[in-house]
Design a protein around this motif. Structure first.
Motif, PDB file in Angstrom:
ATOM      1  N   ARG A  94     -11.517  27.008   5.715  1.00  0.00           N
ATOM      2  CA  ARG A  94     -11.359  28.217   5.722  1.00  0.00           C
ATOM      3  C   ARG A  94     -13.292  29.290   5.816  1.00  0.00           C
ATOM      4  N   GLY A 154       0.882  29.684  -2.920  1.00  0.00           N
ATOM      5  CA  GLY A 154       0.601  29.622  -1.251  1.00  0.00           C
ATOM      6  C   GLY A 154      -1.070  29.181  -2.304  1.00  0.00           C
ATOM      7  N   ASP A 209       2.789  26.020  -4.657  1.00  0.00           N
ATOM      8  CA  ASP A 209       2.013  25.274  -3.454  1.00  0.00           C
ATOM      9  C   ASP A 209       3.181  24.236  -2.604  1.00  0.00           C
ATOM     10  N   HIS A 251      -3.014  34.967  -0.818  1.00  0.00           N
ATOM     11  CA  HIS A 251      -4.424  35.000  -0.684  1.00  0.00           C
ATOM     12  C   HIS A 251      -4.273  34.044   1.323  1.00  0.00           C
TER      13      HIS A 251
HETATM   14  C1  LIG Z   1      -4.677  28.655   4.171  1.00  0.00           C
HETATM   15  S1  LIG Z   1      -3.648  27.944   2.865  1.00  0.00           S
HETATM   16  C2  LIG Z   1      -4.209  28.917   1.815  1.00  0.00           C
HETATM   17  C3  LIG Z   1      -4.692  28.841   0.474  1.00  0.00           C
HETATM   18  C4  LIG Z   1      -5.858  29.143  -0.659  1.00  0.00           C
HETATM   19  N1  LIG Z   1      -4.908  30.764  -1.284  1.00  0.00           N
HETATM   20  C5  LIG Z   1      -6.558  29.370   0.084  1.00  0.00           C
HETATM   21  O1  LIG Z   1      -6.859  30.740   0.779  1.00  0.00           O
HETATM   22  O2  LIG Z   1      -7.631  28.768   0.237  1.00  0.00           O
HETATM   23  C6  LIG Z   1      -2.354  28.926   3.090  1.00  0.00           C
HETATM   24  C7  LIG Z   1      -1.298  27.391   2.138  1.00  0.00           C
HETATM   25  O3  LIG Z   1      -0.013  27.897   1.931  1.00  0.00           O
HETATM   26  C8  LIG Z   1       0.802  26.963   1.521  1.00  0.00           C
HETATM   27  N2  LIG Z   1       2.014  27.344   2.021  1.00  0.00           N
HETATM   28  C9  LIG Z   1       2.556  27.588   3.172  1.00  0.00           C
HETATM   29  N3  LIG Z   1       3.535  27.381   2.770  1.00  0.00           N
HETATM   30  C10 LIG Z   1       4.218  28.107   2.064  1.00  0.00           C
HETATM   31  C11 LIG Z   1       5.462  28.470   0.911  1.00  0.00           C
HETATM   32  N4  LIG Z   1       6.792  28.573   1.847  1.00  0.00           N
HETATM   33  N5  LIG Z   1       5.424  28.551  -0.054  1.00  0.00           N
HETATM   34  C12 LIG Z   1       4.486  27.873  -0.699  1.00  0.00           C
HETATM   35  N6  LIG Z   1       3.140  27.543  -0.108  1.00  0.00           N
HETATM   36  C13 LIG Z   1       3.793  27.705   1.342  1.00  0.00           C
HETATM   37  C14 LIG Z   1       0.348  25.775   2.205  1.00  0.00           C
HETATM   38  O4  LIG Z   1       0.811  24.545   1.821  1.00  0.00           O
HETATM   39  C15 LIG Z   1      -2.089  26.037   2.048  1.00  0.00           C
HETATM   40  O5  LIG Z   1      -1.748  25.297   0.689  1.00  0.00           O
END
Ligand SMILES: C[S@@+](CC[C@H](N)C(=O)[O-])C[C@H]1O[C@@H](n2cnc3c(N)ncnc32)[C@H](O)[C@@H]1O
Length: 318
Positions: free
Chosen positions: A127, A156, A177, A221
């Motif tokens: 990130r 997420g 998540d 986010h």
């Molecule tokens: C880029 S990461 C961001 C995590 C956190 N919000 C951060 O900014 O550090 C995206 C997250 O969204 C989750 N994700 C993707 N599709 C999703 C869904 N349909 N429902 C819930 N979570 C999801 C992924 O598993 C991942 O952990």
């Protein structure tokens, strides 16, 4: 719609492949590549059908980096016409189209799911590769407000960074998540941060199963750009916001870094302010002006969009 426009739109819709496309796009936005796979027709052929329908105002074309996506028109009269045509014909995409659409979704979700399971242990480092975290997090903290919050929901949540950033201002927080690996890391991080009253649950942002209007701060986010239907995720996030509460979405402004699709599973290369504003108002929230955070050097521009659900007006005392 004028009579001429209606005739043109009906003509554009009046062909079997095009009806199939309308039916598919009624479910979600799709790229030309995906439509071509589902319809089992070449991309040039599909593109011709799409152009005709876009010219007639039935669908909208939106380029996103090197890809082009399509969705149904957001113009209300055109939308009514499409709904009526699909209703009258009682057309669903058809068994074969449904099956192939399902396969496209499965492949997409499997690739994204496998990516997050794989990168979970390095997520905090990844990130910070393309955003200057401290500036963004300071802006998020300001945009979230001082609290104290009754209930913060982070959709997420990944490694739980938003929960450790804002959890102290909340009586209780929920992080949701799809990736169990991410959730395990989030559990370790909130424990390390000394936060209790944090619930980390496995769930899907499209159907969170969390109660309606139950949170005074909802966060999304850096999640939307991975999703097939970001508008539906915004609607679900907005559904959770209680009167007087706030939704905070953080994602990239439109960009051209195509490699993020291939190497990091991004589906959308950022979001435009007017698109986000439309989704937020369509979900019943009142959007504020976005906060735009340009990169320090050659990173990506991050945008913070906030929107509130109007507080219920206090009843007037006679
Ligand atoms: C880029 S990461 C961001 C995590 C956190 N919000 C951060 O900014 O550090 C995206 C997250 O969204 C989750 N994700 C993707 N599709 C999703 C869904 N349909 N429902 C819930 N979570 C999801 C992924 O598993 C991942 O952990």
């Amino acid at each position: 719609m004028t009579a001429d426009q209606t005739v043109e739109a009906l003509r554009a819709a009046g062909e079997p492949t095009r009806l199939r496309v309308l039916s598919l796009l009624a479910g979600e936005e799709l790229s030309v590549m995906e439509l071509s796979r589902i319809l089992d027709q070449s991309q040039p052929r599909v593109s011709r059908h799409l152009k005709l329908m876009a010219d007639a105002g039935l669908i909208e074309r939106f380029p996103d980096g090197a890809r082009v996506f399509y969705r149904l028109s957001s113009d209300l009269p055109a939308r009514r016409l499409i709904d009526t045509v699909l209703d009258l014909l009682d057309i669903s995409a058809g068994d074969t189209d449904d099956r192939r659409l399902e396969a496209v979704r499965r492949d997409r979700e499997a690739a994204a799911g496998a990516y997050f399971e794989r990168v979970a242990p390095q997520w905090d480092r990844i990130r910070s590769l393309y955003v200057s975290e401290s500036a963004v997090e300071a802006a998020i903290t300001r945009a979230a407000g001082n609290g104290p919050f009754e209930r913060v929901v982070d959709l997420g949540t990944g490694s739980g960074r938003m929960l450790t950033l804002l959890g102290r201002k909340a009586k209780m927080s929920v992080g949701l998540d799809l990736s169990q690996n991410m959730l395990n890391i989030a559990r370790a991080n909130v424990t390390k941060a000394g936060l209790d009253k944090v619930e980390l649950r496995h769930g899907d942002i499209f159907a969170t199963r969390l109660p309606e209007q139950s949170a005074d701060l909802v966060m999304v986010h850096q999640v939307l750009h991975y999703l097939a239907d970001p508008a539906a995720a915004v609607a679900e996030a907005a559904r959770l916001v209680m009167p007087g509460g706030r939704l905070l979405i953080v994602d990239f402004a439109p960009h051209q870094l195509e490699y993020l699709r291939d190497e990091h599973q991004h589906r959308r290369l950022g979001f435009a302010d007017d698109e986000m504003r439309r989704w937020l108002s369509g979900a019943g929230l009142t959007p504020s002006a976005p906060i735009v955070l340009p990169p320090d050097t050659d990173g990506l521009t991050v945008s913070i969009w906030t929107a509130e659900r109007p507080a219920v007006a206090a009843e007037k005392v006679a």
